[in-house]
Design a protein around this motif. Structure first.
Motif, PDB file in Angstrom:
ATOM      1  N   CYS A 144      30.621 -47.751  57.019  1.00  0.00           N
ATOM      2  CA  CYS A 144      32.001 -47.296  56.855  1.00  0.00           C
ATOM      3  C   CYS A 144      33.043 -48.122  57.616  1.00  0.00           C
ATOM      4  O   CYS A 144      34.240 -47.949  57.405  1.00  0.00           O
ATOM      5  CB  CYS A 144      32.135 -45.821  57.246  1.00  0.00           C
ATOM      6  SG  CYS A 144      31.919 -45.487  59.004  1.00  0.00           S
ATOM      7  N   CYS A 180      32.180 -42.265  57.491  1.00  0.00           N
ATOM      8  CA  CYS A 180      31.071 -41.735  56.697  1.00  0.00           C
ATOM      9  C   CYS A 180      30.634 -40.407  57.327  1.00  0.00           C
ATOM     10  O   CYS A 180      30.993 -40.128  58.468  1.00  0.00           O
ATOM     11  CB  CYS A 180      29.921 -42.732  56.671  1.00  0.00           C
ATOM     12  SG  CYS A 180      29.098 -42.907  58.257  1.00  0.00           S
ATOM     13  N   CYS A 206      29.172 -40.717  60.901  1.00  0.00           N
ATOM     14  CA  CYS A 206      30.163 -41.032  61.941  1.00  0.00           C
ATOM     15  C   CYS A 206      31.047 -39.819  62.212  1.00  0.00           C
ATOM     16  O   CYS A 206      31.360 -39.508  63.354  1.00  0.00           O
ATOM     17  CB  CYS A 206      31.014 -42.229  61.539  1.00  0.00           C
ATOM     18  SG  CYS A 206      30.152 -43.812  61.713  1.00  0.00           S
ATOM     19  N   CYS A 219      30.451 -47.467  61.589  1.00  0.00           N
ATOM     20  CA  CYS A 219      29.109 -48.024  61.471  1.00  0.00           C
ATOM     21  C   CYS A 219      29.114 -49.001  60.306  1.00  0.00           C
ATOM     22  O   CYS A 219      30.142 -49.198  59.669  1.00  0.00           O
ATOM     23  CB  CYS A 219      28.064 -46.930  61.259  1.00  0.00           C
ATOM     24  SG  CYS A 219      28.181 -46.160  59.628  1.00  0.00           S
TER      25      CYS A 219
HETATM   26 ZN    ZN Z   1      29.945 -44.636  59.577  1.00  0.00          ZN
END
Ligand code: ZN
Ligand code: ZN
Length: 652
Positions: free
Chosen positions: A175, A150, A153, A172
């Motif tokens: 994602c 994402c 990240c 995370c």
């Molecule tokens: Zn992420």
């Protein structure tokens, strides 16, 4: 120049951040023999910088030395991470899997962005070897590939000052991978429900299958005797001790004795199973009468989260496999094979690429001795003093591991297991392919065991023929001693003692209690334990009472009152007569000098183990029965052979 375990553990970004902190310009790069740092600044700042590197090195780094030298003045605009100098460098870039680090654990508790995210990791921690498919190590060549980062990240991944800079498994909750819980028709995807449900099952004495770092585990409450017994019954593993994971070091100390060296290894980022002396008993069936516990601490975020929900301070955590097969890694196999054993199956949607069992370590003489070298250690090479060229060593048959010799490095595979099992044999071949690819390895010679019938020997012969490269067959105990020499960096001739169960001798008999005068390349057999006949061959290995009989019969013949000892009384005079007959006529009674057989015999005579329920049970029970070690010894005569007649005369 910084030497030690400093590559593939987030060391260069750490140096970068430290340089920024002290306002220093310069560069850092990996070299074959360590990490080189050049900085320009006043001496006091450079010294502070250097001290900071030593004091705050990444979790999985292990600095052996920092060597400081003055180099010609150069101009630097900034501090930069430059390209690696040597192509060989890539070899050391595969890091073992690293237990979740304290920073991530802290973040998991407090930081809203990754609060309770069970795949939290950073440059200093997380899965490595278990997810890597090929080199160079970046996300697209790992099983993180299907997970698109994402923007948040990605930002962390790109930012050099971030502690997730170039952390390939960075993820995370929005994602990254997720857990799934299955119990019959019930499927849960929400982490809290999964943890609650799992805790409830453990509390009820049920068994749960949990996908770990390098394969599936089976777990149950280690304080619930009924639960442990049920797991044994379902796993068809009658007697072998189970490994146990404790909530934390405090809980562990309640049940196990722990000295400083044991504590250091146990809490290290490698998180092995440590063989520890018991202080207090768990459910009796965990160790089944042995006075040691195979203990470990949590190493995946999920383990920590689960313990928060559990009432019990300890869970059995044993390999999820069927008898001698390799630990299961894929979800479909887990569902079919473990479905019948476990009451629920917890999986996650990231593939385990490289199977890797938990490592097993014991501290002997204040130093870690590796009993099983796998997760947390593999594929770190062992540094050699000699040049191993490009030799592929295929190892023996039971408890197999193979080894790639690559220049001055020995790269050992993860624990493979007993290759007589077809699935394990396939695993060896698959892993050999992976290692060859990862380390760009093409063998120029092959080494294997001297035993002609080992499957590893046959594979070695086949490969040598196909590739047209030489084959070296190495005597088993010389190999043990040479490995020990390599590990301890010895290259002068040594007196090597190899106490083993079985190994094919240079004379075609079974060796295993060997005193060799050995160099790395050659050996002479100086002396050995007095060979004893094994009536029934392998049957005698499984039934130590046979070997006990054989020793006494060899030394005292029919002058010994066998029926006065419970172990023989139990077997009955018929069986003894049969054995005596086999020995007299030399029917299926191969000679063995194996130290393991001597331990078997003593263990059986003491009534500790007359028939083994698992490999090496008799010697383990004998060791466990030792209350106090003294400097005294039993009488024996040494000469051409080490003879125990006088020792057995003391019986009973
Ligand atoms: Zn992420
Ligand atoms: Zn971390």
């Amino acid at each position: 120049m910084i030497r030690g375990l400093v590559q593939g553990v987030g060391f260069r970004p750490f140096v970068y951040r430290t340089a920024a902190k002290y306002g220093l310009k310069g560069e850092v790069n990996n070299r074959t023999d360590g990490v080189a740092v050049i900085v320009r600044g006043d001496p006091a700042t450079v010294e502070d910088f250097s001290n900071h590197l030593l004091a705050h090195a990444p979790y999985a780094a292990d600095i052996k030395s920092i060597e400081v030298a003055t180099v010609p003045l150069r101009d630097f605009d900034s501090f930069s991470i430059t390209r690696s100098i040597n192509i060989d460098d890539q070899i050391t870039e595969v890091s073992p899997d690293i237990a979740v680090c304290p920073d991530c654990l802290n973040e998991m508790d407090h930081d809203p962005r990754r609060k309770e995210y069970p795949f939290i990791n950073c440059t200093n921690c997380g899965p490595r070897f278990s997810i890597i498919e090929s080199l160079p190590y970046d996300r697209s060549r790992t099983s993180m590939k299907p997970f698109m980062m994402c923007p948040a990240c990605q930002g962390e991944y790109n930012e050099i000052s971030d502690r997730r800079f170039h952390a390939q498994p960075v993820a995370c909750d929005s994602c990254g991978p997720r857990y799934t819980f299955r119990n019959g028709m019930k499927v849960l995807n929400d982490l809290n429900s999964i943890l609650r449900e799992t805790a409830a099952l453990v509390h009820e004495g049920k068994t749960v299958a949990l996908k770990g770092t390098g394969g599936y585990h089976l777990l149950c409450d280690a304080l619930n005797e009924e639960a442990v017994r049920m797991l044994r019954k379902k796993k068809q593993r009658e007697s072998r001790p189970f490994a146990v994971m404790f909530r934390d070091a405090g809980c562990l100390r309640e049940y196990c004795l722990l000295d400083p060296e044991e504590s250091a290894e146990l809490t290290s980022w490698r998180r092995p199973i440590m063989i520890l002396s018991q202080r207090k008993q768990l459910a009796p069936s965990v160790s089944n009468g042995l006075n040691t516990t195979g203990a470990m601490l949590p190493y995946m975020p999920f383990h920590y989260q689960l313990f928060r929900m559990l009432e019990t301070p300890a869970i059995v955590l044993t390999s999820g496999n069927i008898s001698d097969e390799p630990i299961i890694t894929d979800d479909d196999t887990a569902a079919t094979e473990l479905g019948g054993i476990a009451d629920a199956l917890i999986s996650y949607n990231r593939k385990i690429v490289n199977r890797c069992d938990d490592s097993v370590v014991r501290i002997i003489d204040h130093r870690p001795a590796l009993i099983r070298r796998s997760r947390g250690y593999v594929p770190r090479p062992v540094d050699l003093q000699a040049d191993a060229g490009n030799i592929l060593a295929l190892g023996a048959e039971q408890k197999n591991t193979f080894c790639l010799g690559k220049g001055t490095m020995a790269i050992l595979s993860q624990y493979i297991g007993d290759v007589r099992n077809l699935a394990t044999y396939e695993f060896m071949k698959e892993s050999l392919g992976r290692f060859s690819q990862l380390f760009r390895f093409t063998p120029e010679a092959i080494a294997c065991d001297l035993h002609p019938d080992y499957l590893s020997t046959r594979l070695a012969s086949e490969m040598s023929r196909e590739l047209g490269i030489p084959l070296f067959r190495i005597q088993h105990h010389h190999a043990h001693i040479a490995s020990c020499m390599a590990e301890n960096r010895l290259d002068e001739p040594v007196i090597g003692i190899s106490f083993d169960g079985t190994g094919y001798g240079a004379d075609g008999t079974i060796w295993g209690g060997e005193f060799l005068i050995a160099s790395l390349g050659d050996f002479t057999r100086y002396t050995y334990l007095d060979p004893v006949a094994l009536p029934g061959g392998d049957a005698a290995v499984r039934e130590p009472w046979r070997t006990a009989f054989s020793y006494l019969y060899k030394y005292f013949g029919n002058n010994f009152d066998f029926m006065s000892l419970p172990v023989f009384n139990q077997a009955g005079s018929e069986k003894l007569k049969l054995l005596a007959d086999m020995l007299d006529k030399n029917i299926n009674s191969p000679l063995s000098s194996g130290a393991g057989r001597l331990f078997d015999a003593v263990s059986a005579l003491l009534g500790l183990c007359t028939i083994e329920k698992f490999d090496s049970e008799a010697p383990l029970r004998l060791e466990s029965a030792i209350v106090k070690k003294t400097g005294e010894y039993y009488p024996y005569t040494a000469g051409g052979q080490v003879v125990f007649r006088e020792m057995f005369m003391l019986w009973p």
